[in-house]
Write an enzyme that holds these catalytic residues in place. Structure first.
Site, mmCIF file in Angstrom:
data_model
loop_
_atom_site.group_PDB
_atom_site.id
_atom_site.type_symbol
_atom_site.label_atom_id
_atom_site.label_comp_id
_atom_site.label_asym_id
_atom_site.label_seq_id
_atom_site.Cartn_x
_atom_site.Cartn_y
_atom_site.Cartn_z
ATOM 1 N N THR A 48 17.143 -5.452 -20.519
ATOM 2 C CA THR A 48 17.630 -4.420 -19.600
ATOM 3 C C THR A 48 19.151 -4.433 -19.483
ATOM 4 O O THR A 48 19.784 -3.388 -19.307
ATOM 5 C CB THR A 48 16.985 -4.625 -18.211
ATOM 6 O OG1 THR A 48 15.567 -4.617 -18.402
ATOM 7 C CG2 THR A 48 17.367 -3.541 -17.247
ATOM 8 N N HIS A 57 28.502 -0.745 -8.670
ATOM 9 C CA HIS A 57 28.213 -0.020 -7.425
ATOM 10 C C HIS A 57 28.898 -0.681 -6.236
ATOM 11 O O HIS A 57 29.038 -1.899 -6.184
ATOM 12 C CB HIS A 57 26.712 -0.024 -7.144
ATOM 13 C CG HIS A 57 25.882 0.680 -8.176
ATOM 14 N ND1 HIS A 57 25.956 2.031 -8.382
ATOM 15 C CD2 HIS A 57 24.954 0.222 -9.052
ATOM 16 C CE1 HIS A 57 25.102 2.377 -9.330
ATOM 17 N NE2 HIS A 57 24.482 1.296 -9.768
ATOM 18 N N VAL A 180 9.509 -18.879 -23.475
ATOM 19 C CA VAL A 180 8.721 -19.803 -22.664
ATOM 20 C C VAL A 180 7.298 -19.261 -22.602
ATOM 21 O O VAL A 180 7.088 -18.122 -22.193
ATOM 22 C CB VAL A 180 9.319 -19.929 -21.251
ATOM 23 C CG1 VAL A 180 8.420 -20.793 -20.374
ATOM 24 C CG2 VAL A 180 10.720 -20.508 -21.323
ATOM 25 N N LYS A 257 17.731 7.374 -7.900
ATOM 26 C CA LYS A 257 19.128 7.741 -7.718
ATOM 27 C C LYS A 257 19.444 9.054 -8.433
ATOM 28 O O LYS A 257 20.510 9.623 -8.221
ATOM 29 C CB LYS A 257 20.030 6.640 -8.287
ATOM 30 C CG LYS A 257 20.125 5.370 -7.458
ATOM 31 C CD LYS A 257 21.100 4.422 -8.149
ATOM 32 C CE LYS A 257 21.190 3.043 -7.540
ATOM 33 N NZ LYS A 257 21.929 3.008 -6.278
ATOM 34 N N CYS A 408 35.716 -0.214 -38.616
ATOM 35 C CA CYS A 408 34.956 0.902 -38.038
ATOM 36 C C CYS A 408 35.957 1.969 -37.623
ATOM 37 O O CYS A 408 36.750 1.761 -36.707
ATOM 38 C CB CYS A 408 34.146 0.424 -36.837
ATOM 39 S SG CYS A 408 33.487 1.775 -35.831
ATOM 40 N N CYS A 445 30.007 8.506 -35.973
ATOM 41 C CA CYS A 445 29.349 8.625 -37.285
ATOM 42 C C CYS A 445 28.187 7.666 -37.418
ATOM 43 O O CYS A 445 27.427 7.740 -38.369
ATOM 44 C CB CYS A 445 30.348 8.454 -38.432
ATOM 45 S SG CYS A 445 30.601 6.760 -38.983
HETATM 46 C C1 LIG Z 1 18.593 2.990 -17.105
HETATM 47 C C2 LIG Z 1 19.176 1.884 -16.258
HETATM 48 C C3 LIG Z 1 20.392 2.092 -15.615
HETATM 49 C C4 LIG Z 1 20.953 1.074 -14.840
HETATM 50 N N1 LIG Z 1 22.185 1.267 -14.296
HETATM 51 C C5 LIG Z 1 22.787 0.246 -13.628
HETATM 52 C C6 LIG Z 1 24.104 0.391 -13.135
HETATM 53 O O1 LIG Z 1 24.748 1.420 -13.348
HETATM 54 N N2 LIG Z 1 24.656 -0.620 -12.436
HETATM 55 C C7 LIG Z 1 23.977 -1.776 -12.193
HETATM 56 O O2 LIG Z 1 24.506 -2.645 -11.532
HETATM 57 N N3 LIG Z 1 22.728 -1.949 -12.691
HETATM 58 C C8 LIG Z 1 22.121 -0.977 -13.396
HETATM 59 N N4 LIG Z 1 20.864 -1.144 -13.908
HETATM 60 C C9 LIG Z 1 20.147 -2.379 -13.620
HETATM 61 C C10 LIG Z 1 20.579 -3.544 -14.468
HETATM 62 O O3 LIG Z 1 20.685 -3.179 -15.819
HETATM 63 C C11 LIG Z 1 19.552 -4.643 -14.306
HETATM 64 O O4 LIG Z 1 19.304 -4.857 -12.951
HETATM 65 C C12 LIG Z 1 20.016 -5.935 -14.927
HETATM 66 O O5 LIG Z 1 20.346 -5.751 -16.263
HETATM 67 C C13 LIG Z 1 18.923 -6.985 -14.810
HETATM 68 O O6 LIG Z 1 19.338 -8.148 -15.452
HETATM 69 P P1 LIG Z 1 18.346 -9.361 -15.635
HETATM 70 O O7 LIG Z 1 19.133 -10.457 -16.192
HETATM 71 O O8 LIG Z 1 17.623 -9.565 -14.365
HETATM 72 O O9 LIG Z 1 17.235 -8.824 -16.625
HETATM 73 P P2 LIG Z 1 17.226 -8.694 -18.219
HETATM 74 O O10 LIG Z 1 18.489 -8.217 -18.741
HETATM 75 O O11 LIG Z 1 16.008 -7.908 -18.547
HETATM 76 O O12 LIG Z 1 17.054 -10.183 -18.706
HETATM 77 C C14 LIG Z 1 15.832 -10.860 -18.666
HETATM 78 C C15 LIG Z 1 15.745 -11.723 -19.893
HETATM 79 O O13 LIG Z 1 14.605 -12.571 -19.821
HETATM 80 C C16 LIG Z 1 14.105 -12.762 -21.106
HETATM 81 N N5 LIG Z 1 12.731 -13.220 -20.983
HETATM 82 C C17 LIG Z 1 11.697 -12.589 -20.369
HETATM 83 N N6 LIG Z 1 10.596 -13.355 -20.452
HETATM 84 C C18 LIG Z 1 10.930 -14.475 -21.131
HETATM 85 C C19 LIG Z 1 10.216 -15.634 -21.532
HETATM 86 N N7 LIG Z 1 8.930 -15.799 -21.226
HETATM 87 N N8 LIG Z 1 10.873 -16.588 -22.219
HETATM 88 C C20 LIG Z 1 12.183 -16.439 -22.545
HETATM 89 N N9 LIG Z 1 12.910 -15.357 -22.170
HETATM 90 C C21 LIG Z 1 12.275 -14.397 -21.470
HETATM 91 C C22 LIG Z 1 14.265 -11.417 -21.757
HETATM 92 O O14 LIG Z 1 14.329 -11.541 -23.166
HETATM 93 C C23 LIG Z 1 15.581 -10.916 -21.154
HETATM 94 O O15 LIG Z 1 16.677 -11.149 -21.999
HETATM 95 C C24 LIG Z 1 20.264 -0.142 -14.671
HETATM 96 C C25 LIG Z 1 19.057 -0.340 -15.334
HETATM 97 C C26 LIG Z 1 18.517 0.647 -16.129
HETATM 98 C C27 LIG Z 1 17.259 0.404 -16.881
#
Ligand SMILES: Cc1cc2nc3c(=O)[nH]c(=O)nc-3n(C[C@H](O)[C@H](O)[C@H](O)COP(=O)(O)OP(=O)(O)OC[C@H]3O[C@@H](n4cnc5c(N)ncnc54)[C@H](O)[C@@H]3O)c2cc1C
Ligand SMILES: Cc1cc2nc3c(=O)[nH]c(=O)nc-3n(C[C@H](O)[C@H](O)[C@H](O)COP(=O)(O)OP(=O)(O)OC[C@H]3O[C@@H](n4cnc5c(N)ncnc54)[C@H](O)[C@@H]3O)c2cc1C
Lengths: 477, 420
Positions: A48, A57, A180, A257, A408, A445
């Protein structure tokens, strides 16, 4: 298989190297605890965290009183400071919430009140004339706006990579391509079963994004269920950048949003996201309907945007839950921490979540005081248009001509920058990893000129067969 | 957005009479023509490692008939054009990229450093690129194995693997070039698909495709989705008439043609674009809206073959050389030329009444097939000229005469080109 790792007992194992997991691991590492950060993907921030709208934000529209409201506001401050230190591109361009009908206009004062209860006071209601003065290319029919001057745009990829790099520099053991799959806990030691062997740790911190509820189940808890909420996004050509100067938001509804138009720090313009609940937590495909829906929304806000070329279309999956707040819990007796349900503000909140996690560890009796700040943040290569990119830095090119050798052409990325990425502490392992570290191949491109050069360079740097990078080695996962 | 000039004091300058941006057939042919009749410094700037533009990457024959009067391979053709230019006294610097500073000034950067450019004349000859999958808004996943023809050819030249079964999207000249390259790389071509009702290249290309290579041509067919995670696994096609869908298992797809002028530099420089071609609006001498700035080649007519591009660009170059020696006054006002559907664009698309030189050709493109039609040029309802056309084929060059330009009135409104 790493036989020696069986012997080592980490203080904390962080599962998930998204932006939140990287921030958490960095903060733990700086406090002198030993930490391992694992992720199943071949890069940090490959889920994500790589596919969002990249907005820092203020939290003006959060649900007042929630943990999310507090951590978003704090995260905005922490990440703004960190971006400055680390050289991560950030532009404080502000946002306008636009009203297109009487109901929406009537909602603006309420939004201002909400911002105030979230502790953010710098909002102002604008009339239509002022809205058009600030954004002359808005479509007809805008009745007014709410201005939020501190909403900012940030480089989301460098944020995650910078946090991961600082984590590694403070001693965190980063293990990629390590999933994991199970855990056994004996005498207070968690033994994680992973696809690359087993790992022992006193604490486990679950920051697994879309997989956080499943891991939570493995640890015997069932506090929330994750639903993937897909957000499709359209990236427009840099030529569109002149059409918009701030982040253009709709009046939010109960459900989402809504669709926004926002410049990126790379100089493009984003249109999106959609909000679609999916059963498949891996479905990041774009759809004809999704793109059509976005174009319809965009044509109202900024009609001329649709005349510009599209550079890319992608989708990210929010980890939505049945709750309206982050799902962060500590189980001190089990030495287990769950950081789940980080839905749509996790980029902003990441460093505040890390701070919160460290506090939770502290209240559980861990020694988290020592801050190893001797080295400070690593300086990151300038990737933003608000910075001086190497191709236009005469002094830099004079010291090393490789910064003038453009590979690039659309994004003006030099051979020197590719080399630096390959030699960095958290180097790219995939073409996506190069895109996120250098912008190479991300331009209009899409590789017409540079893809072959970049793929060859990556294969050579990693000493692997290019078939592996091009998905021609059989595996599809 | 972008900050102002960086370290201007430290920054070197490059001074020339003419700077040509892009060393494709257009840039090289124009530079040669300029230098042959003007003794000053003519500098060609090319961002790639080799001079020659797209032909330098095209290993097959079929280049040079109209300008050099024999058939070359792409790389040999590029070498021949670069050789001519050097012989005429043109300087070519490669691995050097031109860009526009935020104040509108022209700068170049490369391993030799960042330099600001001062030149009496600038010629934009940055070419055109193929529209990639993303810009075509084809939905689905984002796996490896999705190419444009140019990218495919670079992969093959570097012996990078390109998969085993491929689909080619598009049926214009360059699409057949993609088929050749795929076959050469040992990739089986499952089909060529086009949303138009016929292929748009030469009949002989069709015959070779069908009878020799046995590649089916699927007309009135659109690509509606890509599948596969790491690598492309399949493509969903849709019959444009019946809506019926079909899945094809391929690990490679080439989006060929669909040309977009490489207009970034022109637009950043404040040059006005033509809504039809998407490239800079130009008169018959290649003059754009910015004084001293000219444009030629596939940037302004996306796309013509390399040889006719070179021929047209040499004319622009000759005109530039002539205007270097003349005292320059303000440009005469230009009357824009617009096309009515199904015409897609016309070149030149600005007319400066009173201008007599500038060649005798008008180039056009159509979006629809047709036969025995005529193109009419008119201004404020007054007919300026009508030309008969036997066959109309999308993505194929259509050329008519230029006498219609003589009747254009400086006081009148837009000129319109329409089909009848
Ligand atoms: C369309 C969209 C727009 C957004 N816009 C914004 C924005 O403008 N501003 C903002 O602040 N936030 C925004 N967000 C939210 C933000 O992107 C997320 O809240 C944030 O990236 C979450 O980070 P994370 O580390 O929790 O999750 P992730 O990035 O999903 O990381 C979780 C990780 O865990 C790993 N994982 C899962 N299970 C296992 C396992 N069993 N073993 C090993 N690894 C595992 C995965 O591979 C992954 O890399 C947006 C999200 C989306 C989808
Ligand atoms: C796959 C393929 C096969 C083809 N086959 C044939 C054929 O068989 N016969 C034929 O006649 N034609 C063929 N063509 C068409 C032919 O290549 C073009 O007509 C011709 O190259 C157009 O010339 P040009 O100079 O306008 O542009 P280009 O050849 O595209 O040259 C433009 C040059 O400008 C450079 N440039 C762009 N921006 C900058 C910048 N900012 N700074 C510095 N340099 C810059 C580019 O790197 C490039 O080298 C083919 C094209 C393709 C893609």
């Amino acid at each position: 298989m790493r036989a020696e790792t069986r012997e080592h007992l980490f203080d904390v194992a962080v599962i998930g190297a998204g932006v939140v997991g990287c921030a958490v691991a960095r903060d733990i590492g700086r406090r002198g605890m030993s930490c391992v950060l694992v992720d199943r993907a071949d890069d940090v921030g490959d889920a994500t965290s790589k596919a969002n709208t990249a907005i820092l934000h203020t939290g003006f529209d959060a649900e007042p009183g929630t943990l999310e409201s507090r951590l978003v506001a704090r995260g905005h401050q922490l990440l703004s400071d960190y971006a400055g230190e680390a050289g991560v591109a950030l532009e404080r361009i502000g946002a306008l919430v636009l009203a297109w009908d009487d109901d929406q206009r009537a909602a603006l004062p309420g939004l201002r009140e909400k911002a105030l209860s979230n502790g953010y006071g710098a909002v102002a209601v604008l009339d239509a004339h002022e809205a058009y003065r600030r954004e002359p290319f808005l479509g007809p029919g805008c009745l007014g706006a709410l201005a939020i001057p501190d909403e900012s745009i940030i480089d989301p990829w460098s944020t995650t990579i910078a946090l991961a790099t600082d984590a590694v520099r403070s001693g965190v053991d980063l293990r990629l391509e390590t999933e994991v799959v199970g855990v056994t806990t004996v005498a207070g030691v968690h033994r994680l079963e992973t696809t690359t062997g087993s790992l022992a740790a006193r604490w486990v911190c679950n920051v697994a994004g879309l997989g956080a509820d499943r891991l939570d189940n493995i640890f015997g808890h069932a506090e929330f269920h994750v639903t993937a909420r897909r957000g499709q996004l359209v990236v427009f050509d840099k030529m569109a950048r002149q059409l918009v100067s701030s982040i253009l938001l709709p009046v939010p509804t109960q459900r989402s949003k809504g669709v926004l138009v926002a410049p990126t720090v790379y100089g493009n313009v984003l249109l999106g996201p959609t909000a679609e609940d999916l059963d498949d937590r891996t479905d990041t495909a774009s759809t004809a309907d999704g793109v059509e829906q976005l174009r319809a929304a965009g044509s109202r806000v900024l009609p001329r945007l649709l005349d510009e070329e599209v550079t890319s279309v992608f989708a990210g999956l929010r980890a939505a839950t049945e709750h309206r707040d982050f799902q962060i819990r500590a189980y001190p007796e089990e030495r287990y921490l769950c950081v789940g349900g980080i839905r749509s503000t996790g980029l902003t909140a990441s460093m505040a979540i890390a701070e919160h996690v460290v506090e939770l560890l502290g209240s559980a009796g861990e020694d988290v005081v020592r801050l190893d700040d001797a080295s400070g943040a690593t300086r990151f290569p300038p990737l933003g248009e608000c910075q001086v990119r190497p191709y236009r830095d005469a002094a830099l090119i004079a010291t090393d001509p490789e910064y003038g050798r453009i590979v690039c052409h659309c994004e003006l990325v030099s051979a020197g920058e590719l080399r630096d990425a390959f030699e960095s502490p958290v180097p790219p392992r995939s073409t996506g990893g190069i895109r996120r570290r250098t912008r190479a191949m991300n331009g209009r491109c899409q590789g017409f000129y540079c893809a072959a050069t970049v793929v060859s360079a990556l294969a050579a740097a990693r000493g692997i067969d290019p078939r592996h990078l091009l998905g021609l080695d059989g595996g599809q996962s | 957005m972008t900050t102002g000039r960086v370290q201007s004091e430290a920054c070197a300058r490059e001074v020339a009479d003419v700077v040509v941006i892009g060393s494709g057939p257009a840039g090289l042919a124009a530079a040669t023509a300029i230098r042959r009749s003007h003794p000053g410094r003519v500098l060609v700037v090319e961002r790639q490692a080799r001079a020659g533009g797209i032909p330098a990457q095209c290993d097959h024959r079929g280049f040079g008939l109209r300008d050099l009067h024999r058939s070359y391979s792409g790389p040999d053709y590029s070498r021949a054009l670069a050789g001519q230019a050097l012989e005429a006294g043109v300087e070519i610097i490669t691995e050097t990229t031109a860009f526009i500073e935020s104040d509108g000034a022209l700068a170049i950067t490369g391993p030799a450093g960042l330099r600001h450019v001062e030149a009496a004349h600038v010629l934009l000859a940055t070419g055109a690129r193929e529209r990639p999958r993303t810009a075509r808004l084809v939905p689905g996943t984002r796996p490896a194995g999705v190419f444009t023809t140019g990218q495919l050819q670079q992969f093959v030249r570097r012996s990078l693997p390109v998969g085993s079964r491929a689909l080619v999207v598009g049926a214009e000249h360059v699409s057949f070039s993609a088929v050749l390259t795929l076959r050469e790389a040992g990739v089986a071509v499952r089909a060529m698909v086009t949303d138009l009702e016929e292929a748009q290249s030469l009949p002989v290309a069709n015959a070779v495709l069908r009878h020799l290579y046995r590649v089916p041509l699927m007309t009135r067919t659109a690509v509606v989705s890509l599948e596969g995670r790491r690598r492309l696994q399949g493509v969903t096609l849709e019959d444009c008439v019946t809506g019926a869908r079909l899945s094809v298992e391929v690990d490679t797809i080439v989006f060929s043609g669909g040309w977009v002028p490489e207009y970034g530099l022109a637009r950043s420089a404040g040059v006005v674009l033509d809504p039809g071609s998407g490239g800079p609006a130009v008169d018959a001498l290649g003059r754009t809206s910015r004084i001293g700035w000219f444009a030629a080649g596939n940037l302004v007519h996306p796309v013509e073959t390399a040889d006719s591009t070179a021929v047209q660009a040499a004319r622009v170059g000759a005109g530039m050389a002539a205007s270097l020696t003349r005292t320059r006054g303000p440009l005469a006002p230009a009357v824009p030329v617009r096309v009515a559907a199904p015409l897609a664009w016309v070149w030149p698309n600005l007319v400066r009444p009173g201008l007599t030189s500038g060649g005798d050709v008008t180039l056009l493109r159509t979006a629809e097939f047709g036969a025995q039609r005529s193109v009419r040029f008119s201004q404020d309802g007054r007919e300026l000229g009508t030309y008969r056309i036997r066959h109309l084929t999308p993505n194929r060059s259509l050329r008519v005469g230029a006498a219609w330009r003589n009747g254009v009135s400086a006081e009148g409104g837009l000129v319109t080109a329409s089909l009848h």
